[in-house]
Structures are given as C-alpha cells and as structure tokens.
Write a protein that holds these residues in place. Structure first.
Motif, PDB file in Angstrom:
ATOM      1  N   VAL A   1       0.824  -1.213   0.000  1.00 53.06           N
ATOM      2  CA  VAL A   1       0.000   0.000   0.000  1.00 53.06           C
ATOM      3  C   VAL A   1       0.855   1.259   0.000  1.00 53.06           C
ATOM      4  CG1 VAL A   1      -1.886  -1.196   1.170  1.00 53.06           C
ATOM      5  CG2 VAL A   1      -0.164   0.028   2.519  1.00 53.06           C
ATOM      6  N   GLN A   2       2.173   1.115   0.271  1.00 53.23           N
ATOM      7  CA  GLN A   2       3.052   2.296   0.232  1.00 53.23           C
ATOM      8  C   GLN A   2       3.443   2.650  -1.202  1.00 53.23           C
ATOM      9  OE1 GLN A   2       5.668   0.521   3.589  1.00 53.23           O
ATOM     10  NE2 GLN A   2       6.044   2.735   3.653  1.00 53.23           N
ATOM     11  N   HIS A   3       3.299   1.701  -2.121  1.00 56.50           N
ATOM     12  CA  HIS A   3       3.606   1.934  -3.533  1.00 56.50           C
ATOM     13  C   HIS A   3       5.047   2.428  -3.708  1.00 56.50           C
ATOM     14  CE1 HIS A   3      -0.628   1.292  -4.314  1.00 56.50           C
ATOM     15  NE2 HIS A   3      -0.958   2.290  -3.475  1.00 56.50           N
ATOM     16  N   LEU A   4       5.996   1.723  -3.082  1.00 58.78           N
ATOM     17  CA  LEU A   4       7.414   2.069  -3.177  1.00 58.78           C
ATOM     18  C   LEU A   4       8.196   0.842  -3.645  1.00 58.78           C
ATOM     19  CD1 LEU A   4       7.909   4.081   0.142  1.00 58.78           C
ATOM     20  CD2 LEU A   4       7.647   5.010  -2.176  1.00 58.78           C
ATOM     21  N   ASP A   5       9.227   1.089  -4.482  1.00 56.40           N
ATOM     22  CA  ASP A   5      10.064   0.002  -4.994  1.00 56.40           C
ATOM     23  C   ASP A   5      10.953  -0.557  -3.889  1.00 56.40           C
ATOM     24  OD1 ASP A   5       9.218  -0.111  -7.612  1.00 56.40           O
ATOM     25  OD2 ASP A   5      10.626   1.452  -8.268  1.00 56.40           O
ATOM     26  N   THR A   6      11.175  -1.879  -3.940  1.00 52.49           N
ATOM     27  CA  THR A   6      12.214  -2.468  -3.098  1.00 52.49           C
ATOM     28  C   THR A   6      13.552  -1.832  -3.459  1.00 52.49           C
ATOM     29  OG1 THR A   6      11.065  -4.560  -2.827  1.00 52.49           O
ATOM     30  CG2 THR A   6      13.466  -4.601  -2.564  1.00 52.49           C
ATOM     31  N   ALA A   7      14.367  -1.493  -2.460  1.00 50.91           N
ATOM     32  CA  ALA A   7      15.592  -0.731  -2.711  1.00 50.91           C
ATOM     33  C   ALA A   7      16.740  -1.273  -1.867  1.00 50.91           C
ATOM     34  CB  ALA A   7      15.357   0.754  -2.390  1.00 50.91           C
ATOM     35  N   PRO A   8      17.982  -1.018  -2.297  1.00 47.64           N
ATOM     36  CA  PRO A   8      19.139  -1.387  -1.473  1.00 47.64           C
ATOM     37  C   PRO A   8      19.144  -0.573  -0.188  1.00 47.64           C
ATOM     38  CG  PRO A   8      19.813  -0.938  -3.730  1.00 47.64           C
ATOM     39  CD  PRO A   8      18.404  -0.467  -3.601  1.00 47.64           C
ATOM     40  N   VAL A   9      19.679  -1.167   0.878  1.00 52.46           N
ATOM     41  CA  VAL A   9      19.793  -0.482   2.159  1.00 52.46           C
ATOM     42  C   VAL A   9      21.217  -0.652   2.678  1.00 52.46           C
ATOM     43  CG1 VAL A   9      19.038  -2.488   3.497  1.00 52.46           C
ATOM     44  CG2 VAL A   9      18.785  -0.210   4.467  1.00 52.46           C
ATOM     45  N   VAL A  10      21.767   0.396   3.299  1.00 52.89           N
ATOM     46  CA  VAL A  10      23.070   0.338   3.951  1.00 52.89           C
ATOM     47  C   VAL A  10      22.891   0.812   5.384  1.00 52.89           C
ATOM     48  CG1 VAL A  10      24.371   0.682   1.837  1.00 52.89           C
ATOM     49  CG2 VAL A  10      23.684   2.672   3.166  1.00 52.89           C
ATOM     50  N   GLY A  11      23.716   0.321   6.279  1.00 53.24           N
ATOM     51  CA  GLY A  11      23.570   0.736   7.655  1.00 53.24           C
ATOM     52  C   GLY A  11      24.721   0.276   8.519  1.00 53.24           C
ATOM     53  N   ALA A  12      24.597   0.517   9.813  1.00 55.94           N
ATOM     54  CA  ALA A  12      25.626   0.140  10.775  1.00 55.94           C
ATOM     55  C   ALA A  12      24.957  -0.213  12.095  1.00 55.94           C
ATOM     56  CB  ALA A  12      26.622   1.277  10.972  1.00 55.94           C
ATOM     57  N   ARG A  13      25.636  -1.091  12.864  1.00 53.50           N
ATOM     58  CA  ARG A  13      25.176  -1.499  14.184  1.00 53.50           C
ATOM     59  C   ARG A  13      26.327  -1.313  15.179  1.00 53.50           C
ATOM     60  NH1 ARG A  13      21.693  -1.448  11.005  1.00 53.50           N
ATOM     61  NH2 ARG A  13      20.268  -3.148  10.361  1.00 53.50           N
ATOM     62  N   LEU A  14      26.013  -0.752  16.356  1.00 51.31           N
ATOM     63  CA  LEU A  14      26.983  -0.619  17.441  1.00 51.31           C
ATOM     64  C   LEU A  14      26.410  -1.357  18.638  1.00 51.31           C
ATOM     65  CD1 LEU A  14      29.642   0.629  18.393  1.00 51.31           C
ATOM     66  CD2 LEU A  14      28.349   2.634  19.157  1.00 51.31           C
ATOM     67  N   GLY A  15      27.108  -2.405  19.108  1.00 51.98           N
ATOM     68  CA  GLY A  15      26.517  -3.270  20.107  1.00 51.98           C
ATOM     69  C   GLY A  15      27.362  -3.452  21.351  1.00 51.98           C
ATOM     70  N   TYR A  16      26.716  -4.063  22.351  1.00 49.67           N
ATOM     71  CA  TYR A  16      27.407  -4.434  23.602  1.00 49.67           C
ATOM     72  C   TYR A  16      26.740  -5.697  24.154  1.00 49.67           C
ATOM     73  CZ  TYR A  16      29.169  -4.362  28.360  1.00 49.67           C
ATOM     74  OH  TYR A  16      29.774  -4.708  29.538  1.00 49.67           O
ATOM     75  N   ASN A  17      27.568  -6.676  24.589  1.00 48.71           N
ATOM     76  CA  ASN A  17      27.071  -7.922  25.155  1.00 48.71           C
ATOM     77  C   ASN A  17      27.145  -7.850  26.679  1.00 48.71           C
ATOM     78  OD1 ASN A  17      26.542  -9.165  22.720  1.00 48.71           O
ATOM     79  ND2 ASN A  17      28.634  -9.948  22.531  1.00 48.71           N
ATOM     80  N   PHE A  18      25.962  -7.880  27.338  1.00 52.45           N
ATOM     81  CA  PHE A  18      25.951  -7.920  28.791  1.00 52.45           C
ATOM     82  C   PHE A  18      26.440  -9.277  29.284  1.00 52.45           C
ATOM     83  CE2 PHE A  18      22.575  -4.917  27.574  1.00 52.45           C
ATOM     84  CZ  PHE A  18      23.073  -3.769  28.206  1.00 52.45           C
ATOM     85  N   THR A  19      26.016 -10.338  28.601  1.00 49.60           N
ATOM     86  CA  THR A  19      26.503 -11.693  28.852  1.00 49.60           C
ATOM     87  C   THR A  19      26.817 -12.307  27.498  1.00 49.60           C
ATOM     88  OG1 THR A  19      24.343 -12.772  28.685  1.00 49.60           O
ATOM     89  CG2 THR A  19      24.955 -11.847  30.845  1.00 49.60           C
ATOM     90  N   LYS A  20      27.204 -13.599  27.504  1.00 53.67           N
ATOM     91  CA  LYS A  20      27.440 -14.258  26.219  1.00 53.67           C
ATOM     92  C   LYS A  20      26.158 -14.372  25.411  1.00 53.67           C
ATOM     93  CE  LYS A  20      29.314 -17.937  27.988  1.00 53.67           C
ATOM     94  NZ  LYS A  20      29.959 -19.281  28.069  1.00 53.67           N
ATOM     95  N   ALA A  21      25.012 -14.418  26.096  1.00 53.78           N
ATOM     96  CA  ALA A  21      23.747 -14.640  25.395  1.00 53.78           C
ATOM     97  C   ALA A  21      22.985 -13.342  25.126  1.00 53.78           C
ATOM     98  CB  ALA A  21      22.858 -15.594  26.201  1.00 53.78           C
ATOM     99  N   PHE A  22      22.971 -12.413  26.105  1.00 53.47           N
ATOM    100  CA  PHE A  22      22.175 -11.200  25.970  1.00 53.47           C
ATOM    101  C   PHE A  22      23.049 -10.023  25.527  1.00 53.47           C
ATOM    102  CE2 PHE A  22      19.276 -13.585  28.705  1.00 53.47           C
ATOM    103  CZ  PHE A  22      18.060 -13.317  28.094  1.00 53.47           C
ATOM    104  N   GLY A  23      22.520  -9.266  24.565  1.00 53.60           N
ATOM    105  CA  GLY A  23      23.224  -8.082  24.095  1.00 53.60           C
ATOM    106  C   GLY A  23      22.244  -7.046  23.584  1.00 53.60           C
ATOM    107  N   VAL A  24      22.754  -5.862  23.312  1.00 55.30           N
ATOM    108  CA  VAL A  24      21.943  -4.774  22.784  1.00 55.30           C
ATOM    109  C   VAL A  24      22.709  -4.133  21.641  1.00 55.30           C
ATOM    110  CG1 VAL A  24      22.895  -3.056  24.379  1.00 55.30           C
ATOM    111  CG2 VAL A  24      20.615  -2.711  23.414  1.00 55.30           C
TER     112      VAL A  24
END
Length: 414
Positions: free
Chosen positions: A43-66
């Motif tokens: 319904v947005q009537h927009l073409d699929t397009a390439p995307v670029v980005g970045a993630r900056l993370g931190y692991n509180f434990t081996k399993a949980f992170g943000v």
C-alpha cells in the motif's frame, strides 16, 4: 510473512556447529557495517531498494546483548516519479543461542524511529532473527532479517509491514574469551543409617588441557647474510621459549632471524596440562664466489677455426664468435699488434692460391677492425697460399687443416 519469519528463526535455532575458540563473548563492544535490501508494504507503492547501515553493540553476557542501529535506503514511487529517502534509527535487544560455537544464531526485537523525506518520524517495532559465523576470535560474518511494523498515520491509519534483510561483518573488541566450565559431578546420596555404607569417592577434578605448539621458518634455506621469518603459535600454554639465542616469547608471533650457520630452532611451551615442543631447521648457504673469467692469451701463434667456401673470402656468421676472441684480446691489450695470416691447400695454381689466401686474410682483418673498433695500423694481413702447410695435402683431412687462418700477435708492446 510472520509464518516465514518463524520458520527462519526455527531453522537458525536448529543449527549447531563444532565448538571452537571463537564465539560470542561477554563484555564485548562490536561494530557491524551491513548492506542488503528493504521491501515496503504494497500500500506504500514504493520500490524495493538497497539499504546500507551500521550497528553498534554491547554484550551484557554471552547470550544477551543490545545494538544501536542506523539504516538508510533511497527508493522511488511505483505510481509517480517521486523519490524518497528512508532513515531508520533505534535499538534492539538480542538473545544468542549456543554463544560458544563458531556458528551463533540469535533472535532480536527492538524499536526505532522511521522517517521518509524528513516527514514526521514514525515509531516502528521490529523483530526477527540472524546468525553470526566466526572466522576468527575478532571477526565474523552476519546475516539478518527483520519484520518492521508501524502505523501509517492519518485518519485511516493502518498497520504497515516492511521487511529488511542484510548481510555484513561483525567486529567485536574488548571483553573476555569464553571459558569452558568443568561439569561438577552430582552430589552423592546420603547413606542410610542401617546398614552403614562406604563413602562415595570425591568428584574427579577437571583434567588440564595439554598445550600445543607449532614452529615454522620461511624460507627454509637462505644465503648467508639474508634474513628469514621465524613464526610460532601455541594454545593452552602459559609460557613459551625459543632456543637457541631467542629466549622467552609470547604465545604467538613472528620475527626476522639471520643465522650465520645451519641452525635447529626449538619452541617449548608449558601449561597446566604439561608441555609441548616443536622444531624447525634452517640451512645457511655460503655465497657463491664467481672466479674472474680468464683473459684469452693470443700472443703465441693461434689457428682460427674458420673455413671459406671454394674460391670465396666471405666470413660466415657461425665464425663471428671465434673472431670475437681476437677482438676482445686486442681491446684488453691496447699495445698488442700482429698479423692475420691466410693459408690454403695445394689444389689449384700457386698464383690463384696466393691471391685467395691474401683476400681471406684481409677479410678477417677488416672484420676485426670494423666490428671491434681496432686501429688499422695494429693489424696486418698476409697471404701465404700453400707455402706453409701444417698437414699432408695428400688426404682430404690434411687439406682441410691447411685451409686455415693464423693470428700472430706480440704482447709486450706498451
């Protein structure tokens, strides 16, 4: 769409990889550049397009992170020529399955701001799954897919569904390496008061891991004075030493060496589980001393192996190397002078052979003067015809020896 994402998550959770030294580590920060694609709700009537980005993370434990995220995509309307810039910025909470493995699947959910052409930002909830594949302790490849939901706004607001799928790099830094904990033996049940039973043996202590080590030299053979590279690695070791002449070293590394003789190097690494030894040899070859090329001595009478066609005085190309010896000698001895002598067999008249031998001697003389820049007054030419044979003219072999060119030079001239 939700059903497909659920299948992806289930598939990622089912993947198990062999436990290795790589894996998700507690207390690490991370940086992840990503690229991929972004598909909009119909319904947005927009073409699929390439995307670029970045993630900056931190692991509180081996399993949980943000992770904090930022994405950008440029797209066009499917109904007009309008173009749009999409920005997404926010954060996600991640849970990792099998964090000590080389292949680490995870699920993620988060909230972000969504902005199209600097219009009023919209709040967007997202969830999805991903996987990290560790190539080393400090580098992994990652792949992610997210289902993004947000309200379109306005009086007829409706929930829109976007999908983002990316691949990229995961670069952790800081933190501590995963530690494999020993499994404690279960506590022995309390013995019944009657009859008395023997006490259970205490649980076995964890068995220390035996160290490993490798030592290499490249190249394995060098010329004396040239360097080579000594490289080594070790695991499960607390101290390493290289002999002869190097001493204590880090658990892994490399250095340049320049031994004077053939040498056998030994790496010894020790740890709680014992010790490991590796060896590598290098051969040292003495430089090759090239003896000076002896100078040709042409002061005594020298016969040049030059033959001519019948009644001809032209020099054939195959004799040029023979004449170069004379030219080089004259250039190396500027004071030397001499005569090129021509000789024939006894076939034909004396007059004809005298003239032929003279022409051949002059042909050789002129060739040396022209090609080696020799002053003409240093070389003479004399034809002797058949008057000075060196072999019997009764045989073909003797006649061939008599058809010759002699070079006679004095070496004592200054």
């Amino acid at each position: 769409m939700k059903k497909s994402l659920a299948l992806v998550v289930a598939g990622l959770m089912a993947v198990l990889a062999t436990t290795a030294s790589a894996g998700n580590k507690e207390g690490t920060f991370s940086l992840s550049p990503v690229i991929g694609g972004y598909t909009y709700d119909g319904v947005q009537h927009l073409d699929t397009a390439p995307v670029v980005g970045a993630r900056l993370g931190y692991n509180f434990t081996k399993a949980f992170g943000v992770e904090g995220l930022f994405d950008y995509a440029h797209t066009e309307s499917t109904q007009s020529e309008n173009k749009f810039d999409m920005y997404r910025y926010g954060g996600e909470l991640l849970y990792h399955f099998f964090p000590d493995n080389t292949l680490v699947p995870y699920v993620a959910a988060g909230y972000a701001g969504l902005n199209f052409n600097d219009y009023k930002p919209k709040g967007a909830f997202d969830y999805g799954a991903g996987v990290k594949y560790f190539l080393t302790d400090n580098f992994a490849l990652r792949g992610d897919v997210r289902h993004i939901l947000f309200k379109s706004g306005g009086s007829d607001s409706k929930t829109l569904n976007n999908v983002e799928y990316t691949i990229g790099a995961y670069i952790p830094f800081g933190g501590t390496a995963p530690v494999v904990k020993a499994v404690e033996a279960p506590a022995a049940p309390a013995p019944a008061p009657e009859p008395p039973k023997a006490a259970e043996p205490p649980p076995a202590a964890p068995v220390p891991v035996t160290p490993t080590s490798t030592l290499t030299i490249a190249p394995a053979s060098i010329t004396k004075g040239q360097p080579a590279t000594l490289s080594w690695t070790s695991r499960n070791a607390t101290a390493c030493d290289i002999q002869p002449g190097i001493g204590p070293v880090q658990a892994q590394g490399s250095m340049n060496i320049t031994p004077a003789d053939n040498t056998d190097y030994t790496l010894t690494c020790t740890g709680e589980g014992g010790s490991a030894t590796s060896a590598a040899k290098i051969a040292v070859i003495a430089p090759v001393v090239v003896a000076p090329k002896p100078v040709a001595k042409l002061c005594s009478p020298t016969t040049l192996e030059i033959q001519f066609d019948t009644a001809k005085s032209d020099i054939k190309p195959k004799y040029h190397e023979e004449l170069k010896k004379v030219g080089d000698f004259l250039n190396e001895n500027p004071g030397a002078k001499g005569v090129i002598e021509g000789h024939t067999d006894n076939v034909g008249s004396l007059k004809m052979n005298m003239s032929l031998s003279q022409r051949r001697a002059e042909s050789v003389r002129n060739y040396i003067i022209k090609n080696f820049k020799i002053a003409p007054e240093r070389i003479g030419a004399k034809g002797y015809g058949p008057t000075k044979p060196v072999a019997d003219n009764k045989s073909a072999a003797g006649k061939q020896k008599n058809r010759r060119i002699d070079a006679n030079f004095t070496c004592d001239a200054k």
